[in-house]
Design an enzyme around this catalytic site. Structure first.
Site, PDB file in Angstrom:
ATOM      1  N   ARG A 165     -42.464  15.371  28.244  1.00  0.00           N
ATOM      2  CA  ARG A 165     -42.955  16.067  27.049  1.00  0.00           C
ATOM      3  C   ARG A 165     -44.415  15.707  26.803  1.00  0.00           C
ATOM      4  NH1 ARG A 165     -37.409  15.152  26.537  1.00  0.00           N
ATOM      5  NH2 ARG A 165     -36.377  17.191  26.570  1.00  0.00           N
ATOM      6  N   GLU A 335     -26.888  17.986  28.390  1.00  0.00           N
ATOM      7  CA  GLU A 335     -27.309  19.214  27.708  1.00  0.00           C
ATOM      8  C   GLU A 335     -27.461  20.389  28.680  1.00  0.00           C
ATOM      9  OE1 GLU A 335     -29.679  17.302  23.904  1.00  0.00           O
ATOM     10  OE2 GLU A 335     -30.837  17.659  25.725  1.00  0.00           O
ATOM     11  N   TRP A 401     -24.881   8.103  25.498  1.00  0.00           N
ATOM     12  CA  TRP A 401     -25.902   8.349  24.476  1.00  0.00           C
ATOM     13  C   TRP A 401     -25.365   9.092  23.262  1.00  0.00           C
ATOM     14  CZ3 TRP A 401     -28.167  13.067  22.830  1.00  0.00           C
ATOM     15  CH2 TRP A 401     -27.740  14.217  23.493  1.00  0.00           C
ATOM     16  N   TYR A 426     -32.194   4.997  19.924  1.00  0.00           N
ATOM     17  CA  TYR A 426     -33.178   6.071  20.090  1.00  0.00           C
ATOM     18  C   TYR A 426     -34.402   5.782  19.231  1.00  0.00           C
ATOM     19  CZ  TYR A 426     -30.855   9.259  23.278  1.00  0.00           C
ATOM     20  OH  TYR A 426     -30.324   9.830  24.413  1.00  0.00           O
ATOM     21  N   PHE A 427     -35.445   5.335  19.898  1.00  0.00           N
ATOM     22  CA  PHE A 427     -36.627   4.867  19.193  1.00  0.00           C
ATOM     23  C   PHE A 427     -37.603   5.991  18.838  1.00  0.00           C
ATOM     24  CE2 PHE A 427     -36.521   0.151  20.738  1.00  0.00           C
ATOM     25  CZ  PHE A 427     -35.273   0.007  20.144  1.00  0.00           C
ATOM     26  N   ASP A 428     -37.216   7.246  19.095  1.00  0.00           N
ATOM     27  CA  ASP A 428     -38.026   8.363  18.599  1.00  0.00           C
ATOM     28  C   ASP A 428     -37.652   8.708  17.162  1.00  0.00           C
ATOM     29  OD1 ASP A 428     -35.567   9.111  19.676  1.00  0.00           O
ATOM     30  OD2 ASP A 428     -36.217  11.133  20.193  1.00  0.00           O
ATOM     31  N   GLU A 479     -41.287  14.054  22.568  1.00  0.00           N
ATOM     32  CA  GLU A 479     -41.684  15.370  22.052  1.00  0.00           C
ATOM     33  C   GLU A 479     -42.801  15.260  21.021  1.00  0.00           C
ATOM     34  OE1 GLU A 479     -37.224  15.973  23.040  1.00  0.00           O
ATOM     35  OE2 GLU A 479     -38.569  14.341  22.449  1.00  0.00           O
TER      36      GLU A 479
END
Length: 548
Positions: A165, A335, A401, A426-428, A479
């Site tokens: 991304r 996904e 996950w 999830y560190f985003d 992202e």
């Protein structure tokens, strides 16, 4: 008899150093991750104006010795590496047996004789060295007396970085590796391909570099708020790039020298738009396709019915495995919408020929076929927990996950598992709700306290099933993370908390104690020039309680 490598960083003989008559305060030992056992002494060694000779014999000892010399130089201590020396102040590296330490454990002793660091491998030496460096104060003049015996809880301790991304230069990737190695992580999961860009050179398929590595523009702000027909919602700037094979080789060696294994991820069968933009025949419809300019999940994926898809992927993997010596190759598997497969005559024919009931079983066929190919090359696959759908590939390791359910199911089936659930790893996600100046994030809320609270072995597993939990990993999807400073801001100090989850025994963890040590550790992050989030600096007991 199996030959084992046992290495030791033994006596640091300090002539005329003696022991200063100064008590060593146990609160001075602010080590992250927390050691398994620490017994403080009552004095300190004086290193002021000392010249240190690092004595190293074997190649691995020299590697550790050279790294130690670099680190000591950063502490303004004068150290050189040689095989022999008559200097009085020396660090001697030699082999010594201590099987009780395991492959990555170490024993560190600082007393009136000097500093002794014993380990069963170069990795153990390296981790002991990281602890030693944290004992040296900012002035670099003294080291407190102490005895530390330490080894990790989990064999797999990982950090992930998405460069699809947004891409980051090779020098930053090296810094990222340095930081995770300093915190005793031993795996770097490098997410190299996705819908928005293909980031690794494949010489057999040059259009991956020419076309798939670039997207025409990038959405501004959150993708869910964007109107694809409104140019104002996009920046209008072509974006992309890729790592050459020479750059990859250099980074892989850099990591190996620091006892970090890089696990590359080549996404399949979904998240394939960038690859399809270069080779449209690999999709079910034949295109045209373009690398995604927004974020999310897209219907166009690799066609499972065409033989040329597998020819392409095998060609890609042939080059990947020559670059990465890792036992594992990550194949994604997450996904993956089935709409194109359900309508594709090639995929329908494949399902009929292979006696598959539905497109979920077709995905299992896809993953198992790739697994069989990689197994023939003496490699194994890791996949996200969606690879459980339709039947799990025989030798696959699952990265859980979407919560812990996939990991639990895989472990109960006898498969190895790496835990990385979104709620803790999830560190985003946003990490602070007290500041109005937080940079853009994907959403969610994951404070340091919650990261620290994570227990990777689910209570539902019995003792035999729990053995399949290899370890834990934190993920950073980019992202909304376009710069290296932003990467570091999202990773630290949360990665410090995850380091302790991965290394320290469950009963040895305490959040208040961690936060106290973290406040000292911030100075270490400053010395490493890390652009970390600072909302927990100088936290008191009351703020600790409020964060729980």
């Amino acid at each position: 008899m199996k030959k084992l490598l046992y290495a030791a960083l033994a006596w640091l003989l300090l002539a005329a150093c003696g022991g200063e008559e100064k008590s060593a305060d146990p609160t001075d030992f602010h080590i992250i991750p927390k050691p398994a056992s620490l017994v403080p002494g009552t004095e300190v060694l004086d290193w002021d104006n000392k010249k240190i000779a690092i004595i190293a014999g074997s190649a691995e000892e020299k590697n550790v010795g050279n790294l130690l010399a670099e680190f000591l130089k950063a502490k303004k201590l004068n150290a050189t590496v040689s095989e022999f020396s008559d200097d009085a102040d020396k660090i001697a590296l030699y082999t010594a047996e201590d099987p009780a330490l395991g492959n990555e454990g170490y024993t560190l002793t600082v007393d009136e004789k000097g500093v002794s660091l014993t380990a069963a491998s170069g990795a153990g030496l390296f981790y002991g060295m990281q602890t030693l460096l944290q004992l040296i104060p900012e002035n670099g003049k003294t080291v407190p007396f102490v005895t530390i015996t330490d080894q990790p809880r989990f064999a797999y301790r990982g950090l992930h970085l998405d460069v699809c991304r947004h891409m980051f230069p090779p020098e930053f990737i090296k810094k990222y590796i340095d930081l995770l190695a300093h915190h005793k992580f031993n795996r770097f999961h490098w997410h190299l391909t996705d819908d928005q860009g293909w980031r690794i050179e494949v010489k057999k398929y040059p259009k991956l570099q020419e076309i798939a590595a670039f997207r025409k523009e990038t959405v501004i702000g959150h993708a869910r708020d964007a109107d694809p027909s409104n140019p104002k919602d996009f920046d209008g700037k072509r974006y992309g790039g890729y790592y050459t094979q020479e750059e990859v080789k250099e980074i892989v060696k850099y990591a190996a020298d620091r006892y970090v294994t890089i696990i590359p991820e080549i996404e399949m069968p979904g998240h394939a738009l960038a690859a399809l933009s270069a080779y449209p025949a690999l999709g079910c419809t034949g295109g045209p396709y373009q690398a995604a300019t927004t974020w999310g999940v897209f219907d166009d994926i690799f066609c499972a019915g065409k033989e040329e898809t597998f020819t392409f992927l095998e060609g890609v993997l042939d080059e990947v495995i020559t670059l990465f010596p890792s036992k594992y190759i990550h194949v994604g598997g997450d996904e993956c919408p089935k709409a194109r497969w359900d309508a594709c005559p090639h995929c329908k024919k494949r399902m009929k020929t292979e006696h598959l009931k539905n497109s979920h079983e077709l995905q299992s066929y896809f993953v198992q076929r790739v697994e069989k190919y990689l197994n023939s090359k003496d490699r194994q696959i890791i996949g996200w927990d969606e690879i459980l759908e339709g039947g799990l590939a025989p030798n696959a390791t699952v990265m859980s996950w979407r919560g812990e359910e996939g990991g639990i199911a895989a472990a109960q089936q006898g498969h190895d598992v790496i835990m990385t659930p979104t709620g803790w790893c999830y560190f985003d996600y946003y990490q602070d709700t007290t500041s109005e100046n937080q940079p853009l994030a994907i959403g969610g809320y994951l404070p340091v306290s919650k990261v620290y609270s994570y227990e990777p072995i689910p209570a539902l597993l019995n003792d035999d099933e729990a053995k399949h939990i290899l370890g834990v990993q934190a993920n950073l999807w980019t992202e909304y993370i376009p710069t290296t400073d932003h990467v570091e801001y999202m990773m630290y100090p949360r990665a410090c908390a995850m380091a302790e989850v991965a290394w320290a025994a469950k009963e040895n963890r305490n959040y208040e104690d961690f936060l106290t040590r973290l406040n000292t550790h911030f100075r270490q992050l400053d010395a490493w020039d890390v652009h970390y989030a600072k909302h927990l600096q100088h936290a008191t007991d009351s703020t600790v309680a409020s964060k729980k």
